[in-house]
Motif scaffolding. Structure first.
Motif, PDB file in Angstrom:
ATOM      1  N   LEU A 289      76.026 -17.359  50.788  1.00  0.00           N
ATOM      2  CA  LEU A 289      77.369 -16.949  50.374  1.00  0.00           C
ATOM      3  C   LEU A 289      77.296 -15.790  49.385  1.00  0.00           C
ATOM      4  O   LEU A 289      78.107 -14.855  49.429  1.00  0.00           O
ATOM      5  N   GLU A 290      76.316 -15.854  48.499  1.00  0.00           N
ATOM      6  CA  GLU A 290      76.125 -14.790  47.505  1.00  0.00           C
ATOM      7  C   GLU A 290      75.765 -13.473  48.194  1.00  0.00           C
ATOM      8  O   GLU A 290      76.277 -12.407  47.843  1.00  0.00           O
ATOM      9  N   LEU A 291      74.882 -13.555  49.199  1.00  0.00           N
ATOM     10  CA  LEU A 291      74.475 -12.354  49.932  1.00  0.00           C
ATOM     11  C   LEU A 291      75.634 -11.766  50.731  1.00  0.00           C
ATOM     12  O   LEU A 291      75.796 -10.541  50.789  1.00  0.00           O
ATOM     13  N   VAL A 292      76.433 -12.625  51.345  1.00  0.00           N
ATOM     14  CA  VAL A 292      77.601 -12.146  52.097  1.00  0.00           C
ATOM     15  C   VAL A 292      78.553 -11.399  51.177  1.00  0.00           C
ATOM     16  O   VAL A 292      79.087 -10.343  51.523  1.00  0.00           O
ATOM     17  N   SER A 293      78.753 -11.943  49.971  1.00  0.00           N
ATOM     18  CA  SER A 293      79.626 -11.289  49.000  1.00  0.00           C
ATOM     19  C   SER A 293      79.068  -9.924  48.591  1.00  0.00           C
ATOM     20  O   SER A 293      79.799  -8.930  48.501  1.00  0.00           O
ATOM     21  N   LYS A 294      77.754  -9.866  48.356  1.00  0.00           N
ATOM     22  CA  LYS A 294      77.119  -8.603  47.978  1.00  0.00           C
ATOM     23  C   LYS A 294      77.188  -7.593  49.114  1.00  0.00           C
ATOM     24  O   LYS A 294      77.393  -6.394  48.885  1.00  0.00           O
ATOM     25  N   LEU A 295      77.015  -8.072  50.336  1.00  0.00           N
ATOM     26  CA  LEU A 295      77.102  -7.175  51.490  1.00  0.00           C
ATOM     27  C   LEU A 295      78.491  -6.564  51.605  1.00  0.00           C
ATOM     28  O   LEU A 295      78.645  -5.380  51.920  1.00  0.00           O
ATOM     29  N   LYS A 296      79.515  -7.378  51.347  1.00  0.00           N
ATOM     30  CA  LYS A 296      80.875  -6.861  51.394  1.00  0.00           C
ATOM     31  C   LYS A 296      81.086  -5.801  50.318  1.00  0.00           C
ATOM     32  O   LYS A 296      81.704  -4.758  50.560  1.00  0.00           O
ATOM     33  N   GLU A 297      80.574  -6.076  49.116  1.00  0.00           N
ATOM     34  CA  GLU A 297      80.686  -5.097  48.035  1.00  0.00           C
ATOM     35  C   GLU A 297      79.993  -3.797  48.410  1.00  0.00           C
ATOM     36  O   GLU A 297      80.535  -2.704  48.191  1.00  0.00           O
ATOM     37  N   LEU A 298      78.784  -3.904  48.976  1.00  0.00           N
ATOM     38  CA  LEU A 298      78.044  -2.707  49.364  1.00  0.00           C
ATOM     39  C   LEU A 298      78.743  -1.966  50.496  1.00  0.00           C
ATOM     40  O   LEU A 298      78.759  -0.729  50.530  1.00  0.00           O
ATOM     41  N   THR A 299      79.334  -2.715  51.434  1.00  0.00           N
ATOM     42  CA  THR A 299      80.066  -2.086  52.534  1.00  0.00           C
ATOM     43  C   THR A 299      81.271  -1.316  52.006  1.00  0.00           C
ATOM     44  O   THR A 299      81.529  -0.179  52.419  1.00  0.00           O
ATOM     45  N   ASP A 300      82.019  -1.929  51.086  1.00  0.00           N
ATOM     46  CA  ASP A 300      83.177  -1.260  50.491  1.00  0.00           C
ATOM     47  C   ASP A 300      82.742  -0.021  49.711  1.00  0.00           C
ATOM     48  O   ASP A 300      83.395   1.028  49.765  1.00  0.00           O
ATOM     49  N   LEU A 301      81.637  -0.143  48.981  1.00  0.00           N
ATOM     50  CA  LEU A 301      81.138   0.986  48.202  1.00  0.00           C
ATOM     51  C   LEU A 301      80.683   2.116  49.122  1.00  0.00           C
ATOM     52  O   LEU A 301      80.990   3.288  48.880  1.00  0.00           O
ATOM     53  N   GLU A 302      79.981   1.761  50.193  1.00  0.00           N
ATOM     54  CA  GLU A 302      79.523   2.776  51.148  1.00  0.00           C
ATOM     55  C   GLU A 302      80.705   3.501  51.775  1.00  0.00           C
ATOM     56  O   GLU A 302      80.692   4.729  51.920  1.00  0.00           O
ATOM     57  N   GLU A 303      81.745   2.757  52.131  1.00  0.00           N
ATOM     58  CA  GLU A 303      82.934   3.364  52.729  1.00  0.00           C
ATOM     59  C   GLU A 303      83.599   4.322  51.744  1.00  0.00           C
ATOM     60  O   GLU A 303      84.004   5.433  52.107  1.00  0.00           O
ATOM     61  N   ASN A 304      83.684   3.895  50.489  1.00  0.00           N
ATOM     62  CA  ASN A 304      84.308   4.718  49.459  1.00  0.00           C
ATOM     63  C   ASN A 304      83.533   6.013  49.245  1.00  0.00           C
ATOM     64  O   ASN A 304      84.114   7.107  49.199  1.00  0.00           O
ATOM     65  N   ILE A 305      82.211   5.904  49.117  1.00  0.00           N
ATOM     66  CA  ILE A 305      81.386   7.089  48.891  1.00  0.00           C
ATOM     67  C   ILE A 305      81.410   8.004  50.116  1.00  0.00           C
ATOM     68  O   ILE A 305      81.453   9.238  49.979  1.00  0.00           O
ATOM     69  N   ARG A 306      81.402   7.418  51.306  1.00  0.00           N
ATOM     70  CA  ARG A 306      81.458   8.228  52.537  1.00  0.00           C
ATOM     71  C   ARG A 306      82.742   9.041  52.586  1.00  0.00           C
ATOM     72  O   ARG A 306      82.744  10.219  52.972  1.00  0.00           O
ATOM     73  N   GLU A 307      83.848   8.419  52.190  1.00  0.00           N
ATOM     74  CA  GLU A 307      85.131   9.123  52.172  1.00  0.00           C
ATOM     75  C   GLU A 307      85.113  10.268  51.157  1.00  0.00           C
ATOM     76  O   GLU A 307      85.656  11.350  51.414  1.00  0.00           O
ATOM     77  N   LYS A 308      84.493  10.026  49.998  1.00  0.00           N
ATOM     78  CA  LYS A 308      84.415  11.078  48.978  1.00  0.00           C
ATOM     79  C   LYS A 308      83.597  12.270  49.476  1.00  0.00           C
ATOM     80  O   LYS A 308      83.960  13.428  49.274  1.00  0.00           O
ATOM     81  N   ILE A 309      82.461  11.975  50.125  1.00  0.00           N
ATOM     82  CA  ILE A 309      81.621  13.049  50.655  1.00  0.00           C
ATOM     83  C   ILE A 309      82.382  13.853  51.695  1.00  0.00           C
ATOM     84  O   ILE A 309      82.361  15.092  51.695  1.00  0.00           O
ATOM     85  N   SER A 310      83.080  13.151  52.595  1.00  0.00           N
ATOM     86  CA  SER A 310      83.871  13.829  53.620  1.00  0.00           C
ATOM     87  C   SER A 310      84.946  14.700  52.995  1.00  0.00           C
ATOM     88  O   SER A 310      85.174  15.839  53.429  1.00  0.00           O
ATOM     89  N   TYR A 311      85.600  14.176  51.961  1.00  0.00           N
ATOM     90  CA  TYR A 311      86.651  14.936  51.279  1.00  0.00           C
ATOM     91  C   TYR A 311      86.083  16.186  50.627  1.00  0.00           C
ATOM     92  O   TYR A 311      86.633  17.289  50.771  1.00  0.00           O
ATOM     93  N   LEU A 312      84.963  16.061  49.901  1.00  0.00           N
ATOM     94  CA  LEU A 312      84.380  17.206  49.212  1.00  0.00           C
ATOM     95  C   LEU A 312      83.879  18.264  50.192  1.00  0.00           C
ATOM     96  O   LEU A 312      83.981  19.469  49.931  1.00  0.00           O
ATOM     97  N   LYS A 313      83.349  17.833  51.335  1.00  0.00           N
ATOM     98  CA  LYS A 313      82.934  18.796  52.357  1.00  0.00           C
ATOM     99  C   LYS A 313      84.139  19.540  52.923  1.00  0.00           C
ATOM    100  O   LYS A 313      84.053  20.735  53.220  1.00  0.00           O
ATOM    101  N   GLN A 314      85.271  18.825  53.046  1.00  0.00           N
ATOM    102  CA  GLN A 314      86.489  19.464  53.522  1.00  0.00           C
ATOM    103  C   GLN A 314      86.984  20.499  52.505  1.00  0.00           C
ATOM    104  O   GLN A 314      87.426  21.595  52.870  1.00  0.00           O
ATOM    105  N   VAL A 315      86.915  20.146  51.219  1.00  0.00           N
ATOM    106  CA  VAL A 315      87.292  21.094  50.164  1.00  0.00           C
ATOM    107  C   VAL A 315      86.414  22.332  50.235  1.00  0.00           C
ATOM    108  O   VAL A 315      86.896  23.470  50.128  1.00  0.00           O
TER     109      VAL A 315
END
Length: 281
Positions: free
Chosen positions: A89-115
């Motif tokens: 359960l702890e690992l599943v929670s951490k995986l979700k956190e990492l997935t959300d973080l990866e999505e957030n950072i990916r969006e930022k990179i995409s945005y900055l490349k667009q800028v």
């Protein structure tokens, strides 16, 4: 094949270092099974492989050496199942956190490349008014006026604390302030403004902190500089452009932090965009 193994042989067999085994020995977690009565040499037994393998697995699951000691003191089917279930359960929670973080950072990179791409393609349009259609957006706001950079800092922190995201809202085009329509019409360009974040679809925010900006046509202009408040020249240029081309304001304007201080320390690279909703006269 042999039953007795030196510390080097056991370490190599289980892909560990000899120093790790010495540490486990010192803390009484995993000790050699045999001591030669004549030489004093210490040997591990091949039959200890399971214990050392379990220690490796439990360390991979994040257990401390003290927790592993406690596990071996009361190892049983039920305790093992309970431990593995909890860690899963702890690992599943951490995986979700990492997935959300990866999505957030990916969006930022995409945005900055667009800028970066826009800066290369539209260098001549910088500081000029352009008309753009923008979709409806949901804002999260404290409904508090921001008068200076000190209040801005605390405002950003309060807004970030309202979110369930794993990365800051800066380094994106989601943070900004609301410029009241009345102030625009009266040319009061430096009046206190309300800070906001553009919400993501999955955000759960109390209604009192929500505000919707209708989609439509916006007069937009970008300018560079360190300060959020140095907008008078750009706002005046927008209003003059609207008068000249037969448009009028139809709501509050947004000032977006397009490239902010989390990205660069160079004032000429910090960028804001002002978006004024308009309609034809």
């Amino acid at each position: 094949m042999k039953e007795k193994l030196t510390i080097g042989e056991m370490a190599k067999l289980r892909n560990l270092t000899t120093e790790t085994l010495r540490h486990y020995d010192r803390i009484d977690l995993f000790k050699p099974q045999y001591i030669d009565p004549h030489s004093g040499y210490r040997y591990y037994s091949i039959y200890q492989y399971e214990i050392l393998g379990t220690i490796k697995e439990l360390r991979q699951l994040g257990l401390s050496t003290d927790e592993i000691k406690g596990y071996f003191d009361e190892r049983s089917f039920n305790n093992s199942l309970e431990l593995l279930t909890f860690k899963h359960l702890e690992l599943v929670s951490k995986l979700k956190e990492l997935t959300d973080l990866e999505e957030n950072i990916r969006e930022k990179i995409s945005y900055l490349k667009q800028v970066e791409k826009e800066d290369e393609e539209k260098e001549d349009e910088e500081k000029e008014v352009i008309f753009r259609k923008i979709k409806s957006r949901k804002l999260i706001t404290l409904n508090e006026n921001i008068n200076n950079n000190l209040q801005l800092c605390y405002g950003v922190i309060k807004l970030e604390n309202m979110l369930n995201e794993k990365a800051p809202i800066l380094a994106s085009n989601r943070l900004g302030i609301i410029i009241k329509e009345e102030d625009l019409r009266l040319h009061k360009f430096e009046e206190p403004s309300v800070i906001f974040i553009v919400a993501k679809n999955k955000q759960r925010i109390p209604k009192k902190h929500q505000r919707t900006v209708p989609g439509g046509l916006f007069a937009c202009i970008r300018y560079n500089g360190e300060l959020l408040w140095n907008r008078s020249e750009s706002l005046a240029k927008i209003l003059n452009h609207l008068d000249k081309h037969g448009y009028r304001i139809k709501g509050d304007a947004l000032q977006i932090m397009y490239v902010d201080i989390t990205i660069t320390d160079k004032p000429n690279e910090i960028k804001f965009e002002i978006q004024v909703p308009i309609e034809k006269v």
